[in-house]
Design a protein around this motif. Structure first.
Motif, PDB file in Angstrom:
ATOM      1  N   GLN A   1      45.532  54.524  41.077  1.00 55.26           N
ATOM      2  CA  GLN A   1      45.627  54.270  39.620  1.00 55.26           C
ATOM      3  C   GLN A   1      44.864  52.738  39.127  1.00 55.26           C
ATOM      4  O   GLN A   1      44.196  52.611  40.332  1.00 55.26           O
ATOM      5  CB  GLN A   1      46.664  54.161  39.110  1.00 55.26           C
ATOM      6  CG  GLN A   1      47.387  54.985  39.412  1.00 55.26           C
ATOM      7  CD  GLN A   1      47.200  56.258  39.326  1.00 55.26           C
ATOM      8  OE1 GLN A   1      47.050  56.565  38.086  1.00 55.26           O
ATOM      9  NE2 GLN A   1      47.410  57.547  39.392  1.00 55.26           N
TER      10      GLN A   1
ATOM     11  N   THR B   1      48.128  63.308  49.807  1.00 56.03           N
ATOM     12  CA  THR B   1      47.009  62.788  49.582  1.00 56.03           C
ATOM     13  C   THR B   1      47.531  61.671  48.488  1.00 56.03           C
ATOM     14  O   THR B   1      48.533  61.509  48.053  1.00 56.03           O
ATOM     15  CB  THR B   1      46.261  63.686  48.571  1.00 56.03           C
ATOM     16  OG1 THR B   1      46.939  63.980  47.747  1.00 56.03           O
ATOM     17  CG2 THR B   1      45.532  65.033  49.590  1.00 56.03           C
TER      18      THR B   1
ATOM     19  N   ASN C   1      36.313  59.289  45.645  1.00 58.88           N
ATOM     20  CA  ASN C   1      37.904  59.346  45.382  1.00 58.88           C
ATOM     21  C   ASN C   1      39.139  60.314  45.891  1.00 58.88           C
ATOM     22  O   ASN C   1      39.377  61.383  45.996  1.00 58.88           O
ATOM     23  CB  ASN C   1      38.424  59.405  43.780  1.00 58.88           C
ATOM     24  CG  ASN C   1      39.773  59.817  43.006  1.00 58.88           C
ATOM     25  OD1 ASN C   1      40.469  58.823  43.956  1.00 58.88           O
ATOM     26  ND2 ASN C   1      40.277  60.249  42.427  1.00 58.88           N
ATOM     27  N   THR C   2      38.297  59.964  47.144  1.00 54.67           N
ATOM     28  CA  THR C   2      38.474  61.086  48.226  1.00 54.67           C
ATOM     29  C   THR C   2      39.512  60.308  49.696  1.00 54.67           C
ATOM     30  O   THR C   2      39.542  59.354  50.265  1.00 54.67           O
ATOM     31  CB  THR C   2      37.254  62.024  49.455  1.00 54.67           C
ATOM     32  OG1 THR C   2      36.648  61.919  48.730  1.00 54.67           O
ATOM     33  CG2 THR C   2      38.023  63.136  50.022  1.00 54.67           C
TER      34      THR C   2
ATOM     35  N   ASN D   1      46.221  59.058  45.041  1.00 55.25           N
ATOM     36  CA  ASN D   1      45.337  58.915  44.521  1.00 55.25           C
ATOM     37  C   ASN D   1      45.313  57.432  43.477  1.00 55.25           C
ATOM     38  O   ASN D   1      46.502  57.424  43.111  1.00 55.25           O
ATOM     39  CB  ASN D   1      46.119  60.266  43.193  1.00 55.25           C
ATOM     40  CG  ASN D   1      45.116  59.675  41.786  1.00 55.25           C
ATOM     41  OD1 ASN D   1      43.958  59.521  41.627  1.00 55.25           O
ATOM     42  ND2 ASN D   1      45.975  60.617  40.786  1.00 55.25           N
TER      43      ASN D   1
ATOM     44  N   ASP E   1      49.390  56.130  44.358  1.00 60.49           N
ATOM     45  CA  ASP E   1      50.047  57.661  44.226  1.00 60.49           C
ATOM     46  C   ASP E   1      49.815  58.464  45.014  1.00 60.49           C
ATOM     47  O   ASP E   1      48.393  58.515  45.259  1.00 60.49           O
ATOM     48  CB  ASP E   1      50.133  58.450  42.646  1.00 60.49           C
ATOM     49  CG  ASP E   1      50.692  57.540  41.350  1.00 60.49           C
ATOM     50  OD1 ASP E   1      51.254  56.193  41.728  1.00 60.49           O
ATOM     51  OD2 ASP E   1      50.067  57.532  40.597  1.00 60.49           O
TER      52      ASP E   1
ATOM     53  N   TYR F   1      42.778  60.622  52.361  1.00 59.99           N
ATOM     54  CA  TYR F   1      44.149  61.507  52.857  1.00 59.99           C
ATOM     55  C   TYR F   1      44.412  61.136  54.449  1.00 59.99           C
ATOM     56  O   TYR F   1      44.122  60.263  54.502  1.00 59.99           O
ATOM     57  CB  TYR F   1      43.699  63.141  52.716  1.00 59.99           C
ATOM     58  CG  TYR F   1      42.665  63.446  54.096  1.00 59.99           C
ATOM     59  CD1 TYR F   1      42.504  63.695  55.408  1.00 59.99           C
ATOM     60  CD2 TYR F   1      40.736  63.772  53.315  1.00 59.99           C
ATOM     61  CE1 TYR F   1      41.407  63.803  56.112  1.00 59.99           C
ATOM     62  CE2 TYR F   1      39.915  63.545  53.831  1.00 59.99           C
ATOM     63  CZ  TYR F   1      40.862  63.665  55.701  1.00 59.99           C
ATOM     64  OH  TYR F   1      39.094  63.865  56.566  1.00 59.99           O
TER      65      TYR F   1
END
Length: 284
Positions: free
Chosen positions: A108, A104, A89-90, A106, A119, A92
């Motif tokens: 969902q 970065t 879950n990296t 995120n 996001d 960027y």
């Protein structure tokens, strides 16, 4: 008198006609010549890493658009790195110059039959070509067919000429399609995009951009991605291009390249033409 009036009227009409001709929008891609694409093309098999990377690319370019509105279309180029590795879950994107901005992602949880939200946020203030940028936050939504991505309201603050931060919002709609219909062709490893977007200041629209992109996956070759935007409404011609090369694999997107702003017309030669499937690519 009537002759002079007639001559003036004719001149005005010619001017209006010329203006209307100059204002014609860019031609539609051939895939849409007959309307919406047929079902076999009306989808992509876009990967999770690609979705996060593409959302990050879009957010970085929207930050650049807001900065351009504040500072004008001053030409510059900065190095960038885009990284998306779903296993940890990296995700960027960063301007790798000292003090550059970093965003970065995120992702969902995907909703079956509907799509997925990505996001994007900015944790700390950064600099973009010497201009302070902070507080970027947006949600980029892919549909379940992975052929549309919409960002309804990405917000970002850019330090203006009065030394205070101005609030900008961006709205974008992108569509994606494969270069070829069938996985057996090399062109299926290409993903194209075509769309429009607007930039608003304090909630009121100020600029409109034509955007397009192309991404080629690595498969016995180096992957490449180009996101490009040309200003259609605003003060003067301006182009933003984010061009990267590197890995684009099923579980990893990791590319480096440049974010570049230049004063060229929308019809100028594009870096997209240099991002291609290897001509020698053949399926065994």
């Amino acid at each position: 008198m009537n002759t002079k009036l007639s001559t003036l009227t004719s001149a005005i009409l010619v001017g209006i006609s010329s203006l209307a001709s100059a204002a014609n929008p860019p031609s539609v891609p051939s895939i849409y010549t007959n309307g919406p694409a047929e079902p076999r093309l009306n989808m992509t098999n876009m990967r999770d890493a690609e979705k996060a990377a593409f959302a990050l690319n879009e957010a970085m370019m929207q930050a650049t658009e807001a900065m351009i509105y504040v500072k004008g279309c001053s030409e510059f180029q900065v190095p960038v790195e885009v990284y998306s590795y779903p296993d940890t879950n990296t995700h960027y994107i960063m301007d790798t110059t000292f003090g550059g901005i970093q965003l970065t992602a995120n992702p969902q949880t995907a909703v079956p039959g509907f799509g997925q939200n990505i996001d994007i946020s900015q944790a700390t203030q950064g600099m973009l070509n010497g201009t302070a940028v902070q507080g970027l936050k947006g949600r980029y939504t892919f549909n379940d067919k992975n052929n549309m991505m919409v960002g309804e309201k990405t917000g970002v603050q850019v330090k203006g000429q009065n030394k205070t931060f101005d609030q900008f919002y961006s709205t974008v709609i992108k569509d994606f399609y494969h270069g070829g219909t069938y996985p057996q062709t090399g062109e299926f490893y290409e993903i194209y995009d075509y769309g429009l977007q607007s930039v608003s200041k304090f909630g009121y629209p100020v600029n409109k951009w034509w955007q397009q992109s192309k991404s080629v996956r690595d498969d016995g070759q180096q992957g490449c991605t180009v996101f490009q935007k040309d200003r259609l409404v605003g003060t003067g011609a301006c182009r933003i291009s984010l061009s990267t090369k590197g890995l684009s694999q099923p579980d990893l997107f990791w590319q480096t390249g440049t974010l570049k702003v230049s004063k060229v017309l929308p019809g100028a030669a594009s870096e997209i033409s240099n991002c291609n499937v290897n001509p020698t690519f053949q399926v065994p």
